[in-house]
Design a protein around this motif. Structure first.
Motif, short mmCIF file in Angstrom:
data_model
loop_
_atom_site.label_atom_id
_atom_site.label_comp_id
_atom_site.label_asym_id
_atom_site.label_seq_id
_atom_site.Cartn_x
_atom_site.Cartn_y
_atom_site.Cartn_z
N PRO A 174 0.80 -1.22 0.00
CA PRO A 174 0.00 0.00 0.00
C PRO A 174 0.83 1.28 0.00
O PRO A 174 0.45 2.27 -0.64
N VAL A 175 1.94 1.26 0.70
CA VAL A 175 2.79 2.45 0.75
C VAL A 175 3.40 2.71 -0.64
O VAL A 175 3.39 3.84 -1.15
N ALA A 176 3.91 1.65 -1.25
CA ALA A 176 4.50 1.79 -2.59
C ALA A 176 3.44 2.17 -3.61
O ALA A 176 3.69 2.97 -4.52
N MET A 177 2.24 1.61 -3.47
CA MET A 177 1.16 1.92 -4.40
C MET A 177 0.79 3.40 -4.34
O MET A 177 0.65 4.06 -5.37
N GLN A 178 0.63 3.94 -3.13
CA GLN A 178 0.30 5.36 -3.02
C GLN A 178 1.43 6.23 -3.55
O GLN A 178 1.18 7.26 -4.19
N ARG A 179 2.66 5.80 -3.30
CA ARG A 179 3.80 6.57 -3.80
C ARG A 179 3.81 6.60 -5.33
O ARG A 179 4.04 7.65 -5.94
N ARG A 180 3.54 5.44 -5.96
CA ARG A 180 3.50 5.41 -7.43
C ARG A 180 2.33 6.22 -7.97
O ARG A 180 2.45 6.89 -9.00
N LEU A 181 1.19 6.15 -7.28
CA LEU A 181 0.03 6.93 -7.70
C LEU A 181 0.33 8.42 -7.62
O LEU A 181 0.04 9.19 -8.54
N ASP A 182 0.91 8.85 -6.51
CA ASP A 182 1.27 10.26 -6.35
C ASP A 182 2.24 10.71 -7.43
O ASP A 182 2.12 11.80 -7.99
N ARG A 183 3.21 9.84 -7.71
CA ARG A 183 4.22 10.19 -8.72
C ARG A 183 3.59 10.37 -10.09
O ARG A 183 3.85 11.36 -10.78
N PHE A 184 2.73 9.42 -10.48
CA PHE A 184 2.15 9.54 -11.81
C PHE A 184 1.17 10.70 -11.89
O PHE A 184 1.10 11.40 -12.91
N THR A 185 0.39 10.90 -10.84
CA THR A 185 -0.55 12.03 -10.84
C THR A 185 0.20 13.35 -11.00
O THR A 185 -0.23 14.23 -11.77
N ALA A 186 1.31 13.49 -10.28
CA ALA A 186 2.11 14.71 -10.41
C ALA A 186 2.69 14.86 -11.81
O ALA A 186 2.74 15.95 -12.37
N LYS A 187 3.10 13.75 -12.38
CA LYS A 187 3.65 13.78 -13.74
C LYS A 187 2.58 14.19 -14.75
O LYS A 187 2.81 15.01 -15.65
N ALA A 188 1.37 13.63 -14.60
CA ALA A 188 0.27 13.98 -15.50
C ALA A 188 -0.10 15.45 -15.34
O ALA A 188 -0.37 16.15 -16.33
N ALA A 189 -0.13 15.94 -14.10
CA ALA A 189 -0.44 17.35 -13.88
C ALA A 189 0.61 18.24 -14.53
O ALA A 189 0.29 19.28 -15.13
N SER A 190 1.87 17.82 -14.46
CA SER A 190 2.95 18.60 -15.08
C SER A 190 2.79 18.64 -16.59
O SER A 190 2.96 19.69 -17.23
N VAL A 191 2.46 17.50 -17.19
CA VAL A 191 2.24 17.46 -18.64
C VAL A 191 1.06 18.35 -19.01
O VAL A 191 1.11 19.13 -19.97
N GLY A 192 -0.02 18.25 -18.23
CA GLY A 192 -1.18 19.10 -18.50
C GLY A 192 -0.83 20.58 -18.44
O GLY A 192 -1.22 21.35 -19.32
N ARG A 193 -0.09 20.99 -17.42
CA ARG A 193 0.32 22.39 -17.29
C ARG A 193 1.21 22.85 -18.44
O ARG A 193 1.16 24.01 -18.86
N SER A 194 2.01 21.93 -18.96
CA SER A 194 2.97 22.31 -19.99
C SER A 194 2.31 22.62 -21.33
O SER A 194 2.90 23.30 -22.17
N VAL A 195 1.08 22.11 -21.53
CA VAL A 195 0.42 22.29 -22.83
C VAL A 195 -0.86 23.10 -22.75
O VAL A 195 -1.39 23.53 -23.77
N PHE A 196 -1.38 23.31 -21.53
CA PHE A 196 -2.69 23.94 -21.37
C PHE A 196 -2.62 25.03 -20.33
O PHE A 196 -2.11 24.80 -19.23
N ARG A 197 -3.14 26.21 -20.66
CA ARG A 197 -3.04 27.36 -19.76
C ARG A 197 -4.36 27.66 -19.03
O ARG A 197 -4.43 28.58 -18.24
#
Length: 375
Positions: A174-197
């Motif tokens: 569960p700890v690793a799962m939440q960590r991976r989820l947080d990591r990917f969510t942050a990565k997706a948010a970063s991609v979204g910010r990079s292309v959409f204002r």
């Protein structure tokens, strides 16, 4: 999203909790008056743009354009949640909705694909959303839906079903799962910010742990069931603690007696091992049940003055309604506001049309009577 074949959502949410990831009457006159006074800021519907499961249900641009006009002119929605996969399908539908004057909630959902592909799919869709926004369209971008379920690598398993089984069987850290989820969510948010204002969001399951500091709008897929309407308000208030707009990115139920009580698992009544697929048990079709549940939730949403609520969903072509054949009336297990009628039942190449259910008419009346609260 509610539809995941072969799993009980109550068990699934219990699995989430153990893994550390989880933290019915018609509307009254007073509730309708309250909605007219405050209302939802945006009133919408989910429109899925998948490829279709059979040749007969493949995506059609002509059909999509007609549906978008109906969403605006007959359902009286002001927002369409364009979701699914395939950049061309997503962008064509978003452009049509924008041209018709609808607000677009654009949400690419590429599932069971490598992370790189999911993020590239998001980036390409987001760039189009930014072009629409610069042209003056009202557009919000959601970076995806329930990543732990649809993106491989967060929970072990190559498919949605394998990931759920591993979670329920305890084959998850569960700890690793939440960590991976947080990591990917942050990565997706970063991609979204990079292309959409414009304003950025994400569609989370209602018990997910999400760092909402990454987003401008909180998005929740909401399928709770309570006998006391006040409990919906109580449950939803906790999502307001971030001080950000709250959008209900999915809400709804299926068209049979008892469906709302399944809390989002109403679809899980189909035996997919049978050919043709069969409804399990002796369900009683009830379009009224579906309509009343939607109205009850809209009462709760309106009392909270939420940013948006988007009913799930406009049409489900691969779940046909077969009058007089309840064992194969797959529409009973559909959340759709419309029922799919095949020209030639059981023929995968058959053409089809949709007809409105009681939920469509109830939602249209409510949306039409609501006073827009601004952008």
């Amino acid at each position: 999203m509610p539809k995941v074949a072969g799993i009980n959502r109550a068990q699934f949410l219990a699995g989430l909790a153990s893994a550390g990831l989880a933290t019915a009457a018609l509307p009254s006159a007073a509730a309708r008056a309250s909605e007219a006074r405050r209302g939802l800021r945006h009133r919408g519907v989910v429109y899925t743009v998948g490829a279709g499961e059979t040749p007969g249900t493949a995506f059609s641009t002509t059909r999509m354009r007609r549906d978008v006009r109906v969403i605006r002119d007959e359902l009286h929605a002001d927002t369409v949640d364009v979701t699914g996969d395939g950049v061309e399908r997503l962008t064509a539908t978003a452009a049509e909705a924008a041209e018709r004057g609808l607000r677009v909630w654009l949400q690419p959902t590429l599932g069971d694909a490598p992370e790189r592909d999911v993020l590239e799919h998001l980036a390409e869709t987001g760039r189009f959303a930014e072009r629409l926004r610069r042209q003056g369209a009202a557009v919000d971008l959601s970076v995806g839906c329930e990543f732990w379920l649809f993106v491989p690598g967060i929970i072990p398993g190559d498919t949605v079903l394998e990931r759920i089984r591993n979670l329920l069987d305890g084959h998850v850290d569960p700890v690793a799962m939440q960590r991976r989820l947080d990591r990917f969510t942050a990565k997706a948010a970063s991609v979204g910010r990079s292309v959409f204002r414009g304003r950025l969001s994400y569609a989370a399951a209602q018990d997910d742990r999400v760092d909402w500091r990454l987003f401008d709008i909180i998005g929740i897929d909401y399928y709770s069931y309570y006998t006391d309407s006040a409990d919906y308000v109580r449950e939803l208030r906790r999502h307001l603690r971030w001080g950000k707009p709250l959008a209900i990115t999915e809400f709804g139920t299926c068209a049979y007696v008892g469906a709302p009580e399944t809390a989002g698992m109403g679809w899980d009544v189909v035996d997919h091992d049978k050919h043709p697929e069969e409804i399990k048990g002796d369900l009683v079709r009830s379009e009224r049940t579906q309509a009343e549940y939607l109205m009850r939730l809209l009462d709760a949403f309106s009392s909270l003055d939420l940013y948006a609520a988007m009913a799930f969903e406009f049409v489900t072509p691969d779940a046909p309604h077969r009058p007089g054949d309840p064992r194969h009336d797959l529409d009973m297990a559909s959340y759709s506001l419309t029922k799919t009628i095949e020209d030639r039942p059981y023929d995968p190449t058959s053409g089809w049309r949709w007809e409105p259910k009681e939920a469509f008419h109830a939602l249209a009346r409510r949306y039409r009577s609501a006073t827009p609260a601004g952008c």
